[in-house]
Scaffold this active site. Structure first.
Site, PDB file in Angstrom:
ATOM      1  N   HIS A 210       0.162  -5.880  -9.890  1.00 31.06           N
ATOM      2  CA  HIS A 210      -1.132  -6.383  -9.412  1.00 31.06           C
ATOM      3  C   HIS A 210      -1.503  -7.655 -10.163  1.00 31.06           C
ATOM      4  O   HIS A 210      -2.217  -8.503  -9.640  1.00 31.06           O
ATOM      5  CB  HIS A 210      -2.234  -5.343  -9.631  1.00 31.06           C
ATOM      6  N   ASP A 282       4.138  -4.854  -0.111  1.00 33.20           N
ATOM      7  CA  ASP A 282       3.007  -4.379  -0.893  1.00 33.20           C
ATOM      8  C   ASP A 282       1.876  -5.374  -0.652  1.00 33.20           C
ATOM      9  O   ASP A 282       2.069  -6.413   0.018  1.00 33.20           O
ATOM     10  CB  ASP A 282       3.383  -4.280  -2.379  1.00 33.20           C
TER      11      ASP A 282
END
Length: 559
Positions: A210, A282
């Site tokens: 992330h 993702d």
């Protein structure tokens, strides 16, 4: 329901007339729908933005013809109503998804929250993994969600992994594959499309993707021996694969997210492993991909398609005050330019749209896209809660009990000190705070809570409680969350815990989260791992503490 491989081959196999006829009808629908879509609409089908606002959702459906949405925390009935409205507006049925790694109840009140994957790993029972998949799928389909971004097939063989941790079934690749594949079958037997993640394996990583690009070292031979084992076990069954934002050195000499790597996706996953189901990126809003393209977010969408991805998950613009619609619009424009310039072929777009439409047909969306709100009654049903309860009690792991403090005596004064490494919710779940209320229902306990940095008054009260109690129970909620995180005990808590142990060494320490935090606490008498902070896990822990029943859970990782 049937497996992806079986579904794909039904038109060529005379299993029986009914299924052959249904498959033929679905294929006819896919071909007819595809023929009706122009280039803009086909590109729109590749987009799966976040659904947050009804007005923007309508814009994304009507103007940009998006293929579906990612849903998040929202009351179940409100979400079902919203999705029904959008399904009625959409030219092509919408494929809707969610990160229901811990069941629908991890995000929605009233639904069933299941223990985390590592808790299932601690049970070692594939039938419980299968049942967890069934419960999740039934409740997801009831609210109009078709794709579950689970299970996590990452082998968590790195204790310092900042984002996977208890989201993995464990550190043994064969066990991760066995339990993960059981959950896939459970999901798909009840009508949800499973999506295994994060290919080719996010377990042995020390970076949260992330934030930045993670690095997966090791040769292909080494990956085949560990990371790829669970994925190979699942590819014949799973409807979807989600690719990670990791630099996989076995395939790419220079840093590049696997999400954007033709060698990883088209070359390896498609051609060598023979996978022909849906491939999802993702989130395209993660630092692991945005940093690589230097913030050129439209380029990330083009590169993902060139690499072989089908579904662009959470297309993101990093412009100031950007909206999901802006990210989708910018992506569609960039993809059209790439087609016009010959960097993407119309045939390549068609391949992905065909896979997406085939998945929609598998989910029955060619026949019915809206849900009956009466079906919401299945959420949190007694049968579903029973599955969660069984997993929780079977998972609880007594790591050590050197001084034989358990079971707790019914008449003994017990002190409980609660702490957490982070306020609010962790990743893919939410804190319940159920442990102390459950303990107070039937037992003589006195409880207090520590701040992230315990105050002088909290420390004094804790020392007083330790001296007056027969046994001190430390209820530690150690959450995995996005960002810089080890899911461990905070230094401030460790320091005060040492003072408590000096005042009363009869300590039972429970980790409602990461098992790795227990490695530094071997000096304490009793250590328990409960794997997550869910209500069902905390209530199961209370029952177990005062019960003579054996503890059957086994650590699925080494600490």
């Amino acid at each position: 329901m049937i497996s992806r491989r079986t579904f794909a081959g039904l038109t060529l196999t005379s299993l029986f007339a009914g299924t052959r006829s249904a498959a033929a009808a679905s294929e006819t629908w896919v071909n007819r729908t595809l023929a009706q879509l122009d280039l803009d609409a086909r590109i729109g089908q590749l987009m799966m933005p976040m659904l947050e606002d009804q007005q923007e959702g309508r814009l994304l459906v009507e103007r940009y013809k998006v293929g579906g949405f990612v849903t998040y925390r929202e009351p179940a009935e409100a979400l079902a109503l919203r999705l029904n409205r959008l399904q009625r507006l959409s030219q092509v049925p919408l494929l809707c998804s969610a990160d229901f790694e811990r069941g629908v109840g991890a995000y929605m009140d009233g639904a069933t929250e299941l223990p985390v994957a590592m808790a299932i790993g601690a049970t070692g029972q594939s039938d419980l993994a299968y049942a967890a998949g069934q419960v999740t799928a039934r409740e997801a389909r009831a609210i109009g969600v078709h794709v579950v971004f689970a299970p996590v097939l990452d082998v968590n063989n790195n204790p310092k992994n900042p984002i996977i941790n208890v989201r993995s079934f464990g550190a043994d690749s064969a066990e991760v594959g066995r339990l993960g594949n059981a959950l896939v079958r459970g999901l798909q037997s009840s009508g949800a499309l499973a999506t295994v993640k994060h290919f080719p394996g996010h377990g042995n990583i020390a970076t949260d993707s992330h934030r930045d690009l993670g690095v997966l070292s090791g040769s292909l031979q080494e990956l085949n021996a560990t990371e790829l084992v669970p994925f190979r076990a699942a590819l014949a069954e799973t409807q979807g694969v989600m690719v990670a934002h990791l630099w996989v050195k076995a395939f790419d000499r220079n840093p590049m997210p696997a999400t954007l790597s033709q060698r990883v996706i088209d070359g390896f996953l498609r051609k060598q492993l023979g996978y022909n189901g849906l491939i999802y990126t993702d989130s395209l809003g993660m630092g692991g991909v945005l940093n690589y393209v230097n913030g050129n977010w439209p380029a990330a969408q083009v590169l993902a398609l060139q690499a072989g991805c089908d579904v662009l998950v959470l297309p993101t613009s990093n412009a100031k005050n950007a909206t999901h619609a802006m990210a989708v619009e910018g992506g569609i424009k960039a993809i059209k330019v790439a087609v016009q310039q010959g960097r993407l072929s119309p045939q390549r777009i068609e391949q992905s749209v065909r896979r997406i439409l085939t998945a929609k047909a598998w989910a029955g969306l060619d026949r019915q896209s809206a849900v009956d709100l009466n079906g919401l009654s299945i959420l949190g049903s007694k049968a579903h809660r029973a599955v969660a309860d069984k997993i929780a009690r079977s998972a609880l792991t007594l790591v050590q009990d050197r001084e034989k403090l358990l079971p707790l005596a019914a008449s003994a004064p017990i002190g409980i000190i609660s702490l957490t490494n982070r306020e609010g919710n962790g990743a893919f779940g939410r804190a319940s705070g159920a442990f102390v209320p459950a303990a107070k229902l039937n037992h003589k306990v006195e409880a207090l809570n520590w701040s992230l940095t315990p105050t002088d008054s909290e420390i004094a009260a804790s020392l007083d409680l330790a001296r007056r109690s027969r046994i001190i129970v430390i209820a530690a909620t150690l959450k995995v969350f996005v960002g810089d995180n080890s899911a461990g005990l905070l230094p401030a808590h460790s320091a005060v815990l040492a003072q408590i142990a000096a005042a009363n060494p009869r300590i039972v320490f429970i980790s409602f989260g990461s098992p790795y935090a227990l490695a530094s606490l071997r000096n304490l008498s009793t250590l328990i791992c409960a794997y997550d902070e869910s209500k069902v896990m905390q209530e199961a822990a209370v029952q177990a503490l005062w019960s003579p029943e054996p503890w059957v859970g086994k650590l699925p990782v080494t600490i």
